[in-house]
Design a protein around this motif. Sequence first.
Motif, PDB file in Angstrom:
ATOM      1  N   SER A  58       6.376  25.745  92.130  1.00  0.00           N
ATOM      2  CA  SER A  58       5.816  25.635  93.635  1.00  0.00           C
ATOM      3  C   SER A  58       5.055  27.239  94.236  1.00  0.00           C
ATOM      4  O   SER A  58       4.253  27.569  93.670  1.00  0.00           O
ATOM      5  CB  SER A  58       5.814  24.789  94.581  1.00  0.00           C
ATOM      6  OG  SER A  58       4.773  24.762  95.165  1.00  0.00           O
ATOM      7  N   ASP A  59       6.290  27.989  93.412  1.00  0.00           N
ATOM      8  CA  ASP A  59       5.916  29.495  94.374  1.00  0.00           C
ATOM      9  C   ASP A  59       5.164  30.147  93.571  1.00  0.00           C
ATOM     10  O   ASP A  59       4.220  31.200  93.580  1.00  0.00           O
ATOM     11  CB  ASP A  59       7.845  30.369  94.969  1.00  0.00           C
ATOM     12  CG  ASP A  59       7.353  29.594  96.344  1.00  0.00           C
ATOM     13  OD1 ASP A  59       7.159  29.136  96.509  1.00  0.00           O
ATOM     14  OD2 ASP A  59       8.883  30.540  96.655  1.00  0.00           O
ATOM     15  N   THR A 111      12.983  28.400  85.473  1.00  0.00           N
ATOM     16  CA  THR A 111      12.841  28.079  86.361  1.00  0.00           C
ATOM     17  C   THR A 111      14.039  27.139  86.656  1.00  0.00           C
ATOM     18  O   THR A 111      13.113  26.298  86.059  1.00  0.00           O
ATOM     19  CB  THR A 111      10.782  28.259  87.210  1.00  0.00           C
ATOM     20  OG1 THR A 111      10.027  28.714  86.291  1.00  0.00           O
ATOM     21  CG2 THR A 111      10.929  28.104  88.732  1.00  0.00           C
ATOM     22  N   THR A 112      14.163  27.080  87.962  1.00  0.00           N
ATOM     23  CA  THR A 112      15.135  26.326  88.281  1.00  0.00           C
ATOM     24  C   THR A 112      14.765  25.385  89.386  1.00  0.00           C
ATOM     25  O   THR A 112      16.190  24.200  89.683  1.00  0.00           O
ATOM     26  CB  THR A 112      16.533  27.066  88.115  1.00  0.00           C
ATOM     27  OG1 THR A 112      16.652  27.939  89.659  1.00  0.00           O
ATOM     28  CG2 THR A 112      17.047  26.990  86.961  1.00  0.00           C
ATOM     29  N   LYS A 151       0.799  34.187  86.104  1.00  0.00           N
ATOM     30  CA  LYS A 151       2.002  35.596  85.222  1.00  0.00           C
ATOM     31  C   LYS A 151       3.098  35.442  84.511  1.00  0.00           C
ATOM     32  O   LYS A 151       2.424  35.813  83.321  1.00  0.00           O
ATOM     33  CB  LYS A 151       1.995  36.444  86.481  1.00  0.00           C
ATOM     34  CG  LYS A 151       2.147  38.239  84.979  1.00  0.00           C
ATOM     35  CD  LYS A 151       2.008  39.236  86.841  1.00  0.00           C
ATOM     36  CE  LYS A 151       2.940  40.462  85.816  1.00  0.00           C
ATOM     37  NZ  LYS A 151       2.868  40.925  86.453  1.00  0.00           N
ATOM     38  N   VAL A 152       3.622  34.051  84.569  1.00  0.00           N
ATOM     39  CA  VAL A 152       4.895  33.458  84.171  1.00  0.00           C
ATOM     40  C   VAL A 152       4.632  33.139  83.621  1.00  0.00           C
ATOM     41  O   VAL A 152       4.100  31.382  83.868  1.00  0.00           O
ATOM     42  CB  VAL A 152       5.820  33.556  85.177  1.00  0.00           C
ATOM     43  CG1 VAL A 152       6.919  33.006  84.122  1.00  0.00           C
ATOM     44  CG2 VAL A 152       6.534  34.766  85.476  1.00  0.00           C
ATOM     45  N   LYS A 153       3.547  32.897  82.071  1.00  0.00           N
ATOM     46  CA  LYS A 153       2.506  32.137  81.752  1.00  0.00           C
ATOM     47  C   LYS A 153       3.684  30.975  81.173  1.00  0.00           C
ATOM     48  O   LYS A 153       3.598  29.469  81.279  1.00  0.00           O
ATOM     49  CB  LYS A 153       2.224  32.255  80.419  1.00  0.00           C
ATOM     50  CG  LYS A 153       1.616  31.305  79.285  1.00  0.00           C
ATOM     51  CD  LYS A 153       0.995  31.574  78.691  1.00  0.00           C
ATOM     52  CE  LYS A 153       2.245  31.484  76.775  1.00  0.00           C
ATOM     53  NZ  LYS A 153       2.781  30.296  77.234  1.00  0.00           N
ATOM     54  N   GLU A 154       5.263  30.809  80.686  1.00  0.00           N
ATOM     55  CA  GLU A 154       5.448  29.774  80.298  1.00  0.00           C
ATOM     56  C   GLU A 154       6.592  29.223  81.416  1.00  0.00           C
ATOM     57  O   GLU A 154       7.556  30.480  81.778  1.00  0.00           O
ATOM     58  CB  GLU A 154       6.718  30.279  79.381  1.00  0.00           C
ATOM     59  CG  GLU A 154       5.655  30.171  78.178  1.00  0.00           C
ATOM     60  CD  GLU A 154       6.394  29.909  76.706  1.00  0.00           C
ATOM     61  OE1 GLU A 154       7.278  29.244  76.416  1.00  0.00           O
ATOM     62  OE2 GLU A 154       5.619  30.640  75.900  1.00  0.00           O
ATOM     63  N   CYS A 155       6.631  28.788  82.586  1.00  0.00           N
ATOM     64  CA  CYS A 155       7.562  28.453  83.411  1.00  0.00           C
ATOM     65  C   CYS A 155       8.883  27.790  83.393  1.00  0.00           C
ATOM     66  O   CYS A 155       9.369  27.977  83.768  1.00  0.00           O
ATOM     67  CB  CYS A 155       6.473  27.612  85.119  1.00  0.00           C
ATOM     68  SG  CYS A 155       5.132  28.513  85.001  1.00  0.00           S
ATOM     69  N   ARG A 156       8.799  26.967  82.487  1.00  0.00           N
ATOM     70  CA  ARG A 156       9.599  26.581  81.520  1.00  0.00           C
ATOM     71  C   ARG A 156      10.399  25.805  82.746  1.00  0.00           C
ATOM     72  O   ARG A 156      12.213  25.928  82.997  1.00  0.00           O
ATOM     73  CB  ARG A 156      10.777  28.089  80.928  1.00  0.00           C
ATOM     74  CG  ARG A 156      10.350  28.450  80.260  1.00  0.00           C
ATOM     75  CD  ARG A 156      11.778  29.034  80.097  1.00  0.00           C
ATOM     76  NE  ARG A 156      11.303  30.100  78.420  1.00  0.00           N
ATOM     77  CZ  ARG A 156      10.636  31.197  78.243  1.00  0.00           C
ATOM     78  NH1 ARG A 156      10.776  31.920  79.273  1.00  0.00           N
ATOM     79  NH2 ARG A 156      10.079  32.185  77.249  1.00  0.00           N
ATOM     80  N   TYR A 157       9.835  24.544  83.372  1.00  0.00           N
ATOM     81  CA  TYR A 157      10.553  24.048  84.584  1.00  0.00           C
ATOM     82  C   TYR A 157      10.504  22.567  84.527  1.00  0.00           C
ATOM     83  O   TYR A 157      12.147  22.302  84.653  1.00  0.00           O
ATOM     84  CB  TYR A 157      10.060  24.525  85.843  1.00  0.00           C
ATOM     85  CG  TYR A 157      10.456  23.144  87.537  1.00  0.00           C
ATOM     86  CD1 TYR A 157      11.947  23.452  87.640  1.00  0.00           C
ATOM     87  CD2 TYR A 157      10.000  22.701  88.130  1.00  0.00           C
ATOM     88  CE1 TYR A 157      12.119  23.143  88.775  1.00  0.00           C
ATOM     89  CE2 TYR A 157       9.952  21.281  88.598  1.00  0.00           C
ATOM     90  CZ  TYR A 157      11.469  21.222  88.592  1.00  0.00           C
ATOM     91  OH  TYR A 157      12.255  21.519  90.200  1.00  0.00           O
ATOM     92  N   LEU A 158      10.111  21.662  83.962  1.00  0.00           N
ATOM     93  CA  LEU A 158      10.251  20.595  84.010  1.00  0.00           C
ATOM     94  C   LEU A 158      10.742  20.106  82.633  1.00  0.00           C
ATOM     95  O   LEU A 158      11.733  18.868  82.628  1.00  0.00           O
ATOM     96  CB  LEU A 158       8.546  19.163  83.503  1.00  0.00           C
ATOM     97  CG  LEU A 158       7.472  20.355  84.177  1.00  0.00           C
ATOM     98  CD1 LEU A 158       5.806  19.855  83.903  1.00  0.00           C
ATOM     99  CD2 LEU A 158       7.498  19.726  85.669  1.00  0.00           C
ATOM    100  N   SER A 159      11.235  20.830  81.652  1.00  0.00           N
ATOM    101  CA  SER A 159      12.345  20.505  80.721  1.00  0.00           C
ATOM    102  C   SER A 159      13.785  19.814  80.675  1.00  0.00           C
ATOM    103  O   SER A 159      14.537  19.572  80.087  1.00  0.00           O
ATOM    104  CB  SER A 159      12.065  21.654  79.519  1.00  0.00           C
ATOM    105  OG  SER A 159      12.376  23.289  79.971  1.00  0.00           O
ATOM    106  N   LYS A 160      14.105  20.972  82.294  1.00  0.00           N
ATOM    107  CA  LYS A 160      15.345  20.633  82.903  1.00  0.00           C
ATOM    108  C   LYS A 160      16.147  21.565  82.000  1.00  0.00           C
ATOM    109  O   LYS A 160      17.003  21.428  81.458  1.00  0.00           O
ATOM    110  CB  LYS A 160      15.603  19.348  82.939  1.00  0.00           C
ATOM    111  CG  LYS A 160      14.958  18.537  83.646  1.00  0.00           C
ATOM    112  CD  LYS A 160      15.002  17.097  83.857  1.00  0.00           C
ATOM    113  CE  LYS A 160      14.280  16.180  84.858  1.00  0.00           C
ATOM    114  NZ  LYS A 160      14.582  14.857  84.345  1.00  0.00           N
ATOM    115  N   MET A 161      15.761  22.860  80.767  1.00  0.00           N
ATOM    116  CA  MET A 161      17.084  23.188  80.816  1.00  0.00           C
ATOM    117  C   MET A 161      18.175  24.323  82.186  1.00  0.00           C
ATOM    118  O   MET A 161      17.719  24.994  82.827  1.00  0.00           O
ATOM    119  CB  MET A 161      16.118  24.644  80.016  1.00  0.00           C
ATOM    120  CG  MET A 161      15.632  23.838  78.467  1.00  0.00           C
ATOM    121  SD  MET A 161      13.989  25.317  78.194  1.00  0.00           S
ATOM    122  CE  MET A 161      13.854  25.901  78.960  1.00  0.00           C
TER     123      MET A 161
END
Length: 304
Positions: free
Chosen positions: A76-77, A69-70, A42-52
């Motif tokens: 994973s959830d 996502t940090t 549902k959260v299309k842009e997970c924003r995890y792999l970019s390490k922001m």
Amino acid sequence: MIIKKENSNYNIPDFLIVGGAKCGTTSLSQYLSKHSNIFIPKVKECRYLSKMTPNFNGPGDHVVNIEMTTSLKEYSDLFKKAKAGQFLCDASVDYLYYYKETISSINDLYKDEQPKIIILLRNPVKSAFSMYSHLKRDLRETLPLNQAISAQKDRQKNNWEWVWQYTEISKYYNQVKFYKDNIDKENLKIIIFEEFIKDPQKELKEILAFLGLEDQDLKGDKVHNKSGNAKSPFLQKIILNKSPLVMFIKKLIPRGLKQKVSQVNIEPVAISQEDIKLLKPYFVEDIVKLEKLLNKDLSLWHNN
């Protein structure tokens, strides 16, 4: 895909849509979400792999800070509701801009099995203007385009979110080259946005074949997450409001009605010749280099 890390199992995506920003990733995600064997959170842009790091300081950036996502468990959830056997997808446009950080995360998580990666690219003049219009739509950008471009360096120095870098995010050459240098050829697909919207069904068939999934009839709208000016700033503030009370009330309203109201309140803004003249010089050299890298004629970008 399930990986084991530090004695725990985690769900991670089988494929990534990494951008670019305002290049049709939302439309593509909407199409693919209708496939029975694809799961997009549902959260299309997970924003995890970019390490922001969630500490951006620009107007409205606090929303991105909250939604970021940090942790691997949190990441994973996002995929825990997927059915057995479904391909998991993360469609985060920051992954193209933060290409070095994202590739580093991929190497760390995926080890010997790379994910499939899809990159969409659009005429950079149009994508840069669309991002500017997007932030105007969200009542975040207040400057005229020429002043907003002049303010980019100061905004970056003051740690505003990366989306404020209108001209830099649309310089694709270095971004794409890094992916091509680090991802195996059979795991990387590059799509030109203008070709995608011209014949989405043809492109979707090719994407499903690239992913190794059966062909299905995927219907949907060509345009999602459109940019423009808010007809009613007051209504737009309500639409964008994410306070607990407002979010609770929004949950009681049918999703289709919410989308319709949001779309009706946006007045599309066409790019002017003056804006094209302002933006085009930033991208001429980058387009030429990209043509050679992809061995593809991009004259449709040069001429429009």
